[in-house]
Design a protein around this motif. Structure first.
Motif, short mmCIF file in Angstrom:
data_model
loop_
_atom_site.label_atom_id
_atom_site.label_comp_id
_atom_site.label_asym_id
_atom_site.label_seq_id
_atom_site.Cartn_x
_atom_site.Cartn_y
_atom_site.Cartn_z
N LEU B 89 0.83 -1.22 0.00
CA LEU B 89 0.00 0.00 0.00
C LEU B 89 0.87 1.27 0.00
N VAL B 90 1.91 1.25 0.82
CA VAL B 90 2.79 2.42 0.92
C VAL B 90 3.42 2.70 -0.44
N ALA B 115 11.90 -0.76 8.23
CA ALA B 115 13.16 -1.32 7.71
C ALA B 115 12.99 -1.77 6.26
N ARG B 116 11.82 -2.29 5.92
CA ARG B 116 11.61 -2.75 4.54
C ARG B 116 11.59 -1.56 3.58
N ILE B 117 10.92 -0.49 4.00
CA ILE B 117 10.84 0.69 3.14
C ILE B 117 12.15 1.46 3.17
N GLY B 118 12.88 1.33 4.29
CA GLY B 118 14.11 2.10 4.45
C GLY B 118 13.84 3.52 4.91
N THR B 119 12.81 3.67 5.74
CA THR B 119 12.51 5.00 6.28
C THR B 119 12.69 5.00 7.79
N GLY B 120 12.53 6.17 8.39
CA GLY B 120 12.75 6.31 9.83
C GLY B 120 11.49 6.05 10.63
N ARG B 158 10.33 9.12 3.41
CA ARG B 158 8.88 9.05 3.60
C ARG B 158 8.44 7.60 3.54
N PRO B 159 7.38 7.22 4.23
CA PRO B 159 6.62 8.08 5.14
C PRO B 159 7.39 8.33 6.43
#
Lengths: 259, 336
Positions: B89-90, B115-120, B158-159
Motif C-alpha cells: 500500500l505504501v 526497515a523494509r521501506i528504508g525509512t525512519g 517518507r513516510p
C-alpha cells in the motif's frame, strides 16, 4: 546449531541523575552494564546450548570499551565474541544500527539470531525487527518461552492480554523479554576463559553492508533537540495528623469536582 | 526518493482477532489535528477479514477515508503478512506520515515496515506536531528511562513513521454523520510464500480481573514504601472507595506484590487518570514518565524530600499506613 546473540552495553539508567543546576544528564560514574533484556537473550542461547549443543556467538556494535560486555557474556558461557566498532558508525539510528549488525551477522553461520526486546537507554525495540528484515528472517518479538525439537522452534510470545504459541522455522530471529528466564551469573571457570579469549574486532570494511547505510548518513531519523523534562513544581504540602490530612485531601477532590 | 510525491496522514487501525483497538481511535484523534494543520487527507488503514462495519466506524472517529484490505490471512496478526500488505500500500499510495500504536503488535510491525521501506521510525512518541515552515513531523519521545526528552525528525525519507503508546492522545467524539460508504476503499492483496514461515498454533486470552489502567479515572498506586503485598490491601480499599483501581511502581512488580500489567512507568503503562494517588512512591524518573500527566496528583509519603512531591498537586507527608485507611474511612462515610 549456531546461535548469534546481539547485545548492547548501556548505562544503567537507574543510576542516571539530572544535574539540578544545568538540567543535563550526569553520565560520569554511571556504571555500564549488559542491557537487561539482552542478558535474557544470552541466557536462552546458553540453555539451548546446554540442552542441544550449540555454538553461541555474542556480537555488539559499540565503542572499544564495549569489549567488557562481551567478556562478561563469555564468562556466562558464550563461545565467541565479536565487537564491531568504527567511527563510520557514529550517529547511527535504529535503521543504520540494524543494517550494520545484519551486515556482520550475515558473515557468520547461524540458525537462530537472538536479541533483547529493547535497550534501556533508548527503549525503541526496533533493532531486533530491523535486523530480521535485513537478513530476511522470520521474527518473533516478546518471546517468553522457547522449545526446540531439533528442527523447528515452538515459541510462546507474550501479548497484552495473553499469549500466542507459534511454530517457527530456522533460521529466525527472536527477541527476549525478562520473563523468558533468569540469567545466570558469570561462572568461575568461564571467567578465566574470558580473560584468555580474544574478542574478534571488526570494522566497517569487515562487514557486508552498503557504506551509504552506515552512521549518520544512513540514518533517516535525526535528533532535532533534546532537553530534560521540567517537573511542574510542587503543589501544596500538608503535614498534619492523619485525620486532618485526609480531610484536606477530600476537600480538594470535592473542590475540583473529582468526587 | 522524491519526498514531494508523498502526502497524506495514515493511521494504522489495529485490530486483534477482529476487534478494533482503542489505540487506533486515539491516533485518529491526534492525526485529525495534524492533517487539518497541513491541509492533507487522513486515511485509516485497516487489515482484516469480515470487518466492513469496523471500516465505517473509523470514518465516524475522524478518518477522511479508509483503506480496508480484506483477506483470510489478515484475520490474525502475523508479522510477515501484515508487513507485506502495508508495504505494498505504501508503495502505491505514497503517504507522507504513518502512525502506529506502540502496542506489542505495533512495536513488532512498525520497525519491520520501516526497515523494509528504508525509512525512519520514532518509537513511543509522547507528542507530535508539524514544523511550521516545512510541515515535517516533529516527534517527541522520552529516552534514558525518561531522563531525557528528544524531538526527532525524518526530513529526507517518507513516510515519516511514529509509534505512540496507548493513553497518550485523546480520541475525538464519534460522529455517525461522517460515515459515507463511498469513502471506504476495499481492496484485496497478494502474498509471497514467506508469509507461511510462522504458523500460529494457539492464541490464548488470559482473563484478567483488573480494569485497563489506561482507562481508569482514579488510580491508587503503591511503591516500595508500601512494604508488602499484604499492605497493598489498604490501597485496594482506597481505590475501591474512589471507584478506581490500583497500580504500582516497578519495585512493587519486581517484589511480586502486584501483577506485571499493573506497572506504571517508562517500562510499564502510561496513565492519565483524573486523580492519581501515589503511596510510598519515591518518584524515580522512570515512574514519573508514566503518570505525571495525570490531572490531579496526590502524593502520600513519609519522606518530605521524595521527588514525587515535585509533581504532586497535594502532598500528604506522613505514614501511609495511617493516612490511607483514614482517607478511605472518610470517603466511605461521605458516600453513605
Amino acid at each position: 546449531m549456531n546461535i548469534v546473540v546481539c547485545v548492547k552495553q548501556v548505562p544503567d539508567t537507574n543510576e542516571v541523575k539530572i544535574d539540578p543546576v544545568k538540567g543535563t544528564l550526569i553520565r560520569d560514574g554511571v556504571p555500564s552494564i549488559i542491557n537487561p533484556d539482552d542478558k535474557n537473550a544470552i541466557e536462552e542461547a546458553l540453555r539451548l546450548k546446554d540442552k542441544h549443543g550449540a555454538n553461541v556467538t555474542v556480537i555488539t556494535m559499540g565503542p572499544p570499551q564495549a569489549e567488557v560486555a562481551l567478556k562478561e557474556a563469555i564468562a556466562m558461557g558464550a563461545d565467541d565474541a565479536i565487537l564491531i566498532s568504527d567511527r563510520a558508525f557514529a550517529g547511527s539510528d535504529t535503521l543504520a544500527t540494524s543494517r550494520t549488525l545484519a551486515g556482520a551477522i550475515t558473515k557468520l553461520d547461524f540458525d537462530i539470531v537472538m536479541a533483547g526486546r529493547q535497550a534501556i537507554d533508548g527503549d525503541t525495540a526496533q533493532v531486533g525487527p530491523g535486523i530480521a528484515e535485513s537478513l530476511n528472517l522470520p521474527q518473533v518479538t516478546y518471546v517468553e518461552n522457547v522449545e526446540f525439537d531439533g528442527k523447528n522452534l515452538k515459541i510462546r510470545k507474550a501479548l497484552e492480554d495473553g499469549y500466542e504459541v507459534l511454530e517457527v522455522q530456522t533460521p529466525c530471529l527472536l527477541t527476549a523479554i525478562d520473563s523468558l528466564n533468569e540469567p545466570r551469573y558469570m561462572q568461575m571457570k568461564n571467567i578465566f576463559t574470558a580473560y584468555d579469549k580474544e574478542v574478534i574486532m571488526w570494522n566497517a570494511s569487515d562487514i557486508d553492508v552498503n557504506p551509504e547505510h552506515l552512521g549518520l548518513k544512513g540514518s533517516p531519523t535525526k535528533v532535532k533537540k533534546t532537553w530534560t523534562k521540567e517537573t511542574k513544581g510542587s503543589g501544596e504540602i500538608v503535614e498534619l495528623p492523619a485525620k486532618e490530612a485526609a480531610a484536606v485531601a477530600i476537600s480538594k477532590l470535592k473542590e475540583k469536582h473529582y468526587i | 526518493m522524491n519526498i514531494n510525491e508523498y502526502n497524506g496522514v495514515w493511521v494504522y487501525a489495529e485490530q486483534r482477532d477482529g476487534e478494533l483497538q482503542k489505540i487506533g481511535l486515539e491516533l485518529l484523534g491526534k492525526a485529525r489535528e495534524i492533517a487539518d494543520g497541513i491541509n492533507e487527507e487522513l486515511t485509516a488503514v485497516l487489515l482484516g477479514n469480515n470487518m466492513d462495519d469496523t471500516a465505517k466506524e473509523l470514518l465516524a472517529y475522524g478518518a477522511d477515508k479508509v483503506i480496508y484490505v480484506e483477506d483470510e490471512k489478515l484475520t490474525h496478526f502475523t508479522t510477515d503478512a501484515f508487513t507485506e500488505a502495508i508495504c505494498s500500500l505504501v508503495e502505491s499510495e505514497k503517504p507522507g506520515m504513518m502512525l502506529v500504536g506502540a502496542t506489542y503488535l505495533g512495536r513488532d510491525l512498525g520497525p519491520r515496515i520501516a526497515a523494509r521501506i528504508g525509512t525512519g521510525l520514532t518509537a513511543d512518541c509522547t507528542a507530535l506536531a508539524t514544523e511550521e515552515e516545512t510541515g515535517h513531523l516533529m516527534m517527541t519521545r522520552p529516552a534514558f528511562g525518561g531522563n531525557l526528552m528528544a524531538t526527532i525528525m525524518c526530513t529526507e525519507h517518507r513516510p515519516q513513521m511514529a509509534t505512540v503508546r496507548p493513553g497518550v492522545f485523546d480520541m475525538i467524539a464519534k460522529d455517525e454523520s461522517r460515515v459515507d460508504a463511498s469513502k471506504i476503499d476495499k481492496r484485496t492483496t497478494t502474498f509471497s510464500d514467506t508469509v507461511d514461515r510462522i504458523k500460529v498454533i494457539e492464541v490464548v486470552k488470559e482473563l484478567k480481573d483488573t480494569v485497563d489502567l489506561t482507562e481508569a479515572e482514579f488510580i491508587v498506586s503503591g511503591g516500595r514504601g508500601v512494604g508488602s503485598a499484604e499492605n497493598f490491601k489498604q490501597l485496594e480499599e482506597l481505590a475501591h472507595a474512589l471507584g478506581g483501581t490500583v497500580s504500582g511502581s516497578r519495585a512493587t512488580i519486581d517484589n511480586g506484590w502486584l501483577a506485571h500489567d499493573l506497572q506504571v512507568g517508562q517500562t510499564g503503562k502510561t496513565v492519565r487518570p483524573l486523580v492519581y494517588v501515589a503511596c510510598g512512591i519515591s518518584g524515580a524518573i522512570q515512574h514519573l514518565a508514566g503518570m505525571q500527566d495525570s490531572d490531579y496528583i496526590i502524593a502520600i509519603n513519609k519522606d518530605a524530600d521524595a521527588p514525587i512531591h515535585g509533581v504532586a498537586d497535594l502532598s500528604l507527608v506522613g505514614d501511609l499506613n495511617k493516612l490511607v485507611p483514614e482517607f478511605t474511612a472518610q470517603l466511605r462515610a461521605m458516600n453513605k
